[in-house]
Design a protein around this motif. Structure first.
Motif, PDB file in Angstrom:
ATOM      1  N   ASP A 118       0.708  -1.155   0.129  1.00 47.71           N
ATOM      2  CA  ASP A 118      -0.103   0.005   0.057  1.00 47.71           C
ATOM      3  C   ASP A 118       0.922   1.243  -0.085  1.00 47.71           C
ATOM      4  N   GLU A 119       2.006   1.327   0.529  1.00 51.14           N
ATOM      5  CA  GLU A 119       2.813   2.623   0.882  1.00 51.14           C
ATOM      6  C   GLU A 119       3.331   3.211  -0.440  1.00 51.14           C
ATOM      7  N   LEU A 120       3.715   2.305  -1.214  1.00 48.69           N
ATOM      8  CA  LEU A 120       4.047   2.679  -2.583  1.00 48.69           C
ATOM      9  C   LEU A 120       2.663   3.299  -3.624  1.00 48.69           C
ATOM     10  N   LEU A 121       1.558   2.722  -3.334  1.00 52.14           N
ATOM     11  CA  LEU A 121       0.616   3.280  -4.136  1.00 52.14           C
ATOM     12  C   LEU A 121       0.182   4.649  -4.040  1.00 52.14           C
ATOM     13  N   VAL A 122       0.268   5.271  -2.987  1.00 48.89           N
ATOM     14  CA  VAL A 122      -0.001   6.443  -2.795  1.00 48.89           C
ATOM     15  C   VAL A 122       0.797   7.498  -3.739  1.00 48.89           C
ATOM     16  N   ARG A 123       2.140   7.306  -3.898  1.00 50.33           N
ATOM     17  CA  ARG A 123       2.999   8.244  -4.705  1.00 50.33           C
ATOM     18  C   ARG A 123       2.438   7.788  -6.248  1.00 50.33           C
ATOM     19  N   ARG A 124       2.128   6.587  -6.595  1.00 53.33           N
ATOM     20  CA  ARG A 124       1.848   6.324  -7.697  1.00 53.33           C
ATOM     21  C   ARG A 124       0.469   6.997  -8.357  1.00 53.33           C
ATOM     22  N   ILE A 125      -0.585   7.059  -7.296  1.00 49.10           N
ATOM     23  CA  ILE A 125      -1.912   7.514  -7.598  1.00 49.10           C
ATOM     24  C   ILE A 125      -1.779   8.804  -7.703  1.00 49.10           C
ATOM     25  N   THR A 126      -1.119   9.558  -6.714  1.00 45.57           N
ATOM     26  CA  THR A 126      -1.073  10.979  -6.851  1.00 45.57           C
ATOM     27  C   THR A 126      -0.453  11.755  -7.886  1.00 45.57           C
ATOM     28  N   GLY A 127       0.454  10.756  -8.458  1.00 44.76           N
ATOM     29  CA  GLY A 127       1.436  11.517  -9.638  1.00 44.76           C
ATOM     30  C   GLY A 127       0.762  11.106 -11.013  1.00 44.76           C
ATOM     31  N   ARG A 128      -0.371  10.319 -10.958  1.00 45.85           N
ATOM     32  CA  ARG A 128      -1.022   9.789 -12.079  1.00 45.85           C
ATOM     33  C   ARG A 128      -1.744  11.013 -13.110  1.00 45.85           C
ATOM     34  N   LEU A 129      -1.499  10.934 -14.206  1.00 48.62           N
ATOM     35  CA  LEU A 129      -2.185  11.744 -15.452  1.00 48.62           C
ATOM     36  C   LEU A 129      -2.754  10.806 -16.377  1.00 48.62           C
ATOM     37  N   VAL A 130      -3.931  11.130 -16.766  1.00 44.65           N
ATOM     38  CA  VAL A 130      -4.490   9.932 -17.538  1.00 44.65           C
ATOM     39  C   VAL A 130      -4.933  10.755 -18.937  1.00 44.65           C
ATOM     40  N   HIS A 131      -5.183  10.088 -20.172  1.00 45.93           N
ATOM     41  CA  HIS A 131      -5.837  10.586 -21.317  1.00 45.93           C
ATOM     42  C   HIS A 131      -7.232  10.048 -21.284  1.00 45.93           C
ATOM     43  N   PRO A 132      -8.213  10.934 -21.148  1.00 48.09           N
ATOM     44  CA  PRO A 132      -9.555  10.143 -20.771  1.00 48.09           C
ATOM     45  C   PRO A 132     -10.117   9.565 -21.863  1.00 48.09           C
ATOM     46  N   ALA A 133      -9.989   9.777 -23.016  1.00 45.68           N
ATOM     47  CA  ALA A 133     -10.608   9.111 -24.206  1.00 45.68           C
ATOM     48  C   ALA A 133     -10.031   7.695 -24.375  1.00 45.68           C
ATOM     49  N   SER A 134      -8.684   7.680 -24.071  1.00 46.08           N
ATOM     50  CA  SER A 134      -8.209   6.248 -24.498  1.00 46.08           C
ATOM     51  C   SER A 134      -7.812   5.172 -23.061  1.00 46.08           C
ATOM     52  N   GLY A 135      -7.939   6.164 -21.893  1.00 53.31           N
ATOM     53  CA  GLY A 135      -7.423   5.365 -20.904  1.00 53.31           C
ATOM     54  C   GLY A 135      -6.118   5.370 -20.561  1.00 53.31           C
ATOM     55  N   ARG A 136      -5.279   5.898 -21.517  1.00 53.09           N
ATOM     56  CA  ARG A 136      -3.739   5.666 -21.271  1.00 53.09           C
ATOM     57  C   ARG A 136      -3.395   6.284 -19.909  1.00 53.09           C
ATOM     58  N   SER A 137      -2.309   5.866 -19.122  1.00 55.57           N
ATOM     59  CA  SER A 137      -2.088   6.496 -18.084  1.00 55.57           C
ATOM     60  C   SER A 137      -0.503   6.782 -18.164  1.00 55.57           C
ATOM     61  N   PRO A 148       4.879  17.857 -21.543  1.00 45.89           N
ATOM     62  CA  PRO A 148       4.046  17.850 -20.319  1.00 45.89           C
ATOM     63  C   PRO A 148       2.525  18.204 -20.566  1.00 45.89           C
ATOM     64  N   MET A 149       1.805  17.265 -19.709  1.00 45.68           N
ATOM     65  CA  MET A 149       0.248  17.509 -19.663  1.00 45.68           C
ATOM     66  C   MET A 149      -0.323  16.861 -21.182  1.00 45.68           C
ATOM     67  N   THR A 150       0.461  16.463 -21.944  1.00 46.63           N
ATOM     68  CA  THR A 150       0.156  15.976 -23.360  1.00 46.63           C
ATOM     69  C   THR A 150       0.255  14.755 -23.697  1.00 46.63           C
ATOM     70  N   ASP A 151      -0.931  13.940 -24.103  1.00 49.16           N
ATOM     71  CA  ASP A 151      -0.884  12.592 -24.629  1.00 49.16           C
ATOM     72  C   ASP A 151       0.085  12.367 -25.684  1.00 49.16           C
ATOM     73  N   ASP A 152       0.938  11.397 -25.614  1.00 54.20           N
ATOM     74  CA  ASP A 152       1.828  11.037 -26.682  1.00 54.20           C
ATOM     75  C   ASP A 152       1.329  10.703 -27.956  1.00 54.20           C
ATOM     76  N   VAL A 153       0.288  10.126 -28.034  1.00 57.73           N
ATOM     77  CA  VAL A 153      -0.532   9.578 -29.051  1.00 57.73           C
ATOM     78  C   VAL A 153      -1.435  10.661 -30.042  1.00 57.73           C
ATOM     79  N   THR A 154      -2.409  11.064 -29.128  1.00 55.01           N
ATOM     80  CA  THR A 154      -2.968  11.937 -29.857  1.00 55.01           C
ATOM     81  C   THR A 154      -2.865  13.379 -29.703  1.00 55.01           C
ATOM     82  N   GLY A 155      -1.791  13.960 -28.691  1.00 53.88           N
ATOM     83  CA  GLY A 155      -1.371  15.192 -28.468  1.00 53.88           C
ATOM     84  C   GLY A 155      -2.343  16.083 -27.619  1.00 53.88           C
ATOM     85  N   GLU A 156      -3.790  15.236 -27.193  1.00 53.22           N
ATOM     86  CA  GLU A 156      -4.635  16.020 -26.560  1.00 53.22           C
ATOM     87  C   GLU A 156      -4.276  16.134 -25.012  1.00 53.22           C
ATOM     88  N   PRO A 157      -4.786  17.151 -24.335  1.00 50.26           N
ATOM     89  CA  PRO A 157      -4.566  17.162 -22.914  1.00 50.26           C
ATOM     90  C   PRO A 157      -4.717  16.171 -22.032  1.00 50.26           C
TER      91      PRO A 157
END
Ligand code: AP5
Ligand code: ZN
Length: 217
Positions: A118-137, A148-157
């Motif tokens: 569990d201890e490791l998960l907090v950092r992973r979750i609070t630093g996660r960014l997602v691309h809503p349409a594809s679910g890529r994280s 920064p703040m941009t999806d590699d594949v689509t260029g979307e935020p």
């Protein structure tokens, strides 16, 4: 290949699933992504689910079993197999899935459990960014996007998930240990269990998953 990918929030299910999908040419069915798509489209189901998800609680078995059943019966991508990501999450869901697969005369190859403390998960979750349409994280530190703040594949935020905060995460972890850990035991009892040490770099986790799946092909 038909498998379940199980693990606590932030274990890496959404990170590893696309690799499995690509290698085996199978469908990636993530109940969390399906629910977030309903929320984004502001459907009745989505409005109801959003409140539950933002609190870190589980949506009803009936709703998620219905969504998975619909995919398994109607999604042509499932013909070659599927990865279930985030489902089943309760023993009731596991029993309903078993019944459905038996009806369809299909069998699971294995259940891949991503094990992280569990201890490791907090950092992973609070630093996660997602691309809503594809679910890529992505992760601001562990897996940053090229821009920064941009999806590699689509260029979307990229955005932060509304349940990725300390309060909701605490509840998600409690629910995982109380309701989903018994699902792992359920499949251990059926001899369908591939444990993976997932507190390592994503490439190391992937190597283990590849090896585990090779054994059950
Ligand atoms: P869901 O979307 O399934 O969320 P979850 O289970 O909490 O899992 P996460 O998506 O948070 O984690 P993940 O394992 O996919 O991690 P990721 O790869 O992104 O469910 C959300 C909600 O929907 C639930 O709370 C519930 O309300 C509802 N729901 C869904 N299914 C349901 C069901 N069956 N029944 C009832 N309700 C349901 O990685 C996390 C971060 O870590 C990322 O930033 C990533 O880049 C980074 N990372 C990944 N791997 C590594 C690594 N090896 N090293 C370092 N960083 C890493
Ligand atoms: Zn996920």
């Amino acid at each position: 290949m038909r498998l379940i990918l199980v693990g606590p929030p932030g274990a890496g299910k959404g990170t590893q699933a696309p690799k499995i999908k690509e290698k085996y040419g199978i469908a990636h069915l993530a109940t969390g992504d399906m629910l977030r798509s309903q929320v984004a489209r502001q459907t009745e189901l989505g409005k109801e689910a959003k409140k539950i998800m933002d609190q870190g609680n589980l949506v009803s078995d009936e709703i998620v079993v219905g969504m998975i059943k619909d995919e398994l019966l109607n999604n042509p991508e499932c013909k070659n197999g599927f990865i279930l990501d985030g489902f089943p999450r309760t023993v009731v869901q596991a029993e309903k899935l078993d019944a459905l697969l038996a009806e369809m005369k299909l069998e699971l190859n294995t259940v891949v459990e991503l094990q992280v403390d569990d201890e490791l998960l907090v950092r992973r979750i609070t630093g996660r960014l997602v691309h809503p349409a594809s679910g890529r994280s992505y992760h601001v530190e562990f897996n940053p996007p090229k821009v920064p703040m941009t999806d590699d594949v689509t260029g979307e935020p990229l955005v932060q998930r509304s349940d990725d905060n300390a309060d909701a995460l605490r509840k998600r972890l409690v629910n995982y240990h109380e309701q989903t850990a018994p699902v792992v035991d359920y499949y251990k009892g059926k001899n369908k269990w591939s444990p993976i040490a997932a507190a390592q770099a994503p490439e190391k986790v992937w190597e283990q998953i590849e090896a585990a799946l090779k054994k059950v092909e």
